[in-house]
Enzyme design. Sequence first.
Site, PDB file in Angstrom:
ATOM      1  N   ASP A   1       0.877  -1.168   0.000  1.00  0.00           N
ATOM      2  CA  ASP A   1       0.000   0.000   0.000  1.00  0.00           C
ATOM      3  C   ASP A   1       0.922   1.227   0.000  1.00  0.00           C
ATOM      4  O   ASP A   1       2.109   1.112   0.309  1.00  0.00           O
ATOM      5  CB  ASP A   1      -0.874  -0.031   1.255  1.00  0.00           C
ATOM      6  CG  ASP A   1      -1.712   1.225   1.386  1.00  0.00           C
ATOM      7  OD1 ASP A   1      -2.329   1.629   0.394  1.00  0.00           O
ATOM      8  OD2 ASP A   1      -1.719   1.810   2.489  1.00  0.00           O
TER       9      ASP A   1
ATOM     10  N   ASP B   1      -1.422  -0.899   5.998  1.00  0.00           N
ATOM     11  CA  ASP B   1      -1.598  -0.367   7.353  1.00  0.00           C
ATOM     12  C   ASP B   1      -2.990   0.164   7.641  1.00  0.00           C
ATOM     13  O   ASP B   1      -3.325   0.422   8.794  1.00  0.00           O
ATOM     14  CB  ASP B   1      -0.579   0.754   7.609  1.00  0.00           C
ATOM     15  CG  ASP B   1      -1.012   2.065   6.963  1.00  0.00           C
ATOM     16  OD1 ASP B   1      -1.401   2.027   5.775  1.00  0.00           O
ATOM     17  OD2 ASP B   1      -0.981   3.093   7.641  1.00  0.00           O
TER      18      ASP B   1
END
Length: 704
Positions: free
Chosen positions: A417, A598
């Site tokens: 990400d 996250d």
Amino acid sequence: MEKVNWKVEGMSCTNCALTVDKFLQGKGMQQVKVNFVGGDVSFEIGNGTSKQELEKGIEGLGYHVLNGEGAKSKGSKKLFRNHLQRFTWCIIFTAPLMLHMIPGIHIHFLMNPYVQLALTIPVFVIGMDFFGRSAIKSLLKGIPNMNVLIALGSIAAFVYSLYGTLTGQAEQYLFYETAAAIITLVFLGNWLEDKSVETTQAALKKLAVSQKVMANMIAYDEQHQEHIFPVESASLKVGDLVLIKSGEPVPMDSKILWGEANVNEAIVTGESIPVEKKMNDLLIGGSVVESGTLKAYITAVGEDTVLANILKLVREAQTEKPPVQQLADKISAIFVPTVLSIALLAFLGNYFFGHQPFSSSLLRSIAVLVIACPCAMGLATPAAIAVGLGRAARNGVLFKNARSLELFKSIRQVVFDKTGTLTTGQFIIAGFHATGDADDFKRIVFSLEKYSNHPIARAITKEWKVKDDIRWSKIEEIKGLGMQATDKEGNQYLAGSYKAAAAHTGDDKHNIYLLRNNELLGWIDVSDEIRPEAASVIAALKARGMTTILLSGDRKEKCEQVAAQLGIDQVIAEQTPQQKLDQISAFNAKAPTAMVGDGINDAPALAKATVGISLSDASHVAMQSAQVVLMNHGLKNLPLALGLGRHTYITIKENLFWAFAYNIVAIPVAALGFLNPTFGALVMGLSDVVLAINSVRLNFKKVA
């Protein structure tokens, strides 16, 4: 269902663990996990069975529950509490029996069968109290353990010798030293094995000892005078106030009320460089204040602390069996009956077909019993996993299960990400353009953005802070547009997205546009700060031949900019959580894939990936979905995690090869008479030590 975690003492091999596992499952317990290496037993209880009943049942199997409800009243009453004490007792009586084996030494009275019987009995009684008792209980439970082999071998040698003594044929039947040596040397081997296995747990023990410290508790009397007195950290409660001075450990998880300090959090993150802490920052119990003084209140104690949860997760991971262990477990379950059959065949073959005397045939079958080592196969995986998980935890990598350790061996591509993973999530000003005076431009922007809680606004006000900010007569935040204000002269200002400036410019590539009375004064570019270690981590992965992919919900231009800076192979941008999940499914179909994320929107993809990896400062949902958590607030230890997974699997394969090869070679050698039972007993004990030493090498191998 209530989760129960016990420490059980006395398990020495896979069969012991299988015995406890079978007993608990037979009592209706769910999610039963047993690890004989660490002695950790966990299960879910909820069918009305009492813990005391289960504890009594495990004690009846020959094992001891150290932290059960009856533990305090059940102190060990046995004369000998460990293998070293048993070995020390036995060697006193066995050594004289072995003297005649030394060339040039011949003590006549030691050749008397009744003297040898007298010397053997104390050893035999202690041996049968341990090996015999354990063997009988394991046979009654239907899972014979290695103690069945030791007990049978020593009983055969002792009974054969006793028969010769009582019938006056001692010279042909004198094998007392064999019976005594088997018991004595197996106790020595078991002690060496215990010490070796302890070293595989060393990293976790270092984590555990930091939980017990003294604390300076703060209390106030009726006159509100402050008093400070020492207490044990175990007696602290949530809400208690503590004073932590320079050089002292943080007693429990807490939050800073006053003061600033540099804190070493290496115990959890593996990072030795101190972290700056100030008011309202959280402190991890077990970390050390290197400089500064703090006042804090306790936020978590006991099992709720960060460190306790890490230890709990690592212990649970140790009790899980990765796929590679399943074959070894199946073989271990049938190993003892197989060896008993081979020993019988060795006796019959040597006596009837090899034309060996009865005594030689018996010795060869006894040698088969004592040289065989089911422990080696059972220890191969748990020993390596204990070291791998321990080193990982010590370096700030938390594996939630043992399966993920094995899965890392096959990872071919890593998906990242962007925001909060490759970047810090903290924005910085990348550039700006002002049509007029730059200082005046900054002053206006600061005066507007100081009233916004948006992350970009906070980044601007942090960098462009001024003292002579504008006092607005009216200011408001318009959702989806930006900050709008009116000064005392009636001038209207707007700092917002491209939507606010669309009528004045066709350039839509900037983040913030500033207008005064519908006139464009300039624009600001901000960028998400890239983590300092990101480039080296990507380079390390590519050096291993792994494909790196950026998968983000952010705009394509920004993602491509980050990918270009870091050298990432592929970019997939502007993805919804569902699209991220679909992309990961597609990647998994091509090759085993690790996903690093996250945020809440990453959680489904993390769960879907072959191995999901989260950062310690990630959202709670992301950490729950991931199988691995990097505890050092960044990507730094990602190569270590991947390397440890691969090398742990290599170590497991090496251990299993040794365990199988040892038994495949040793048993026929013993059956053909090339190995006497005494030497066989020693070699059997040392075979487990070899596995433990090979596993401990993981602590020092270069894996990252």
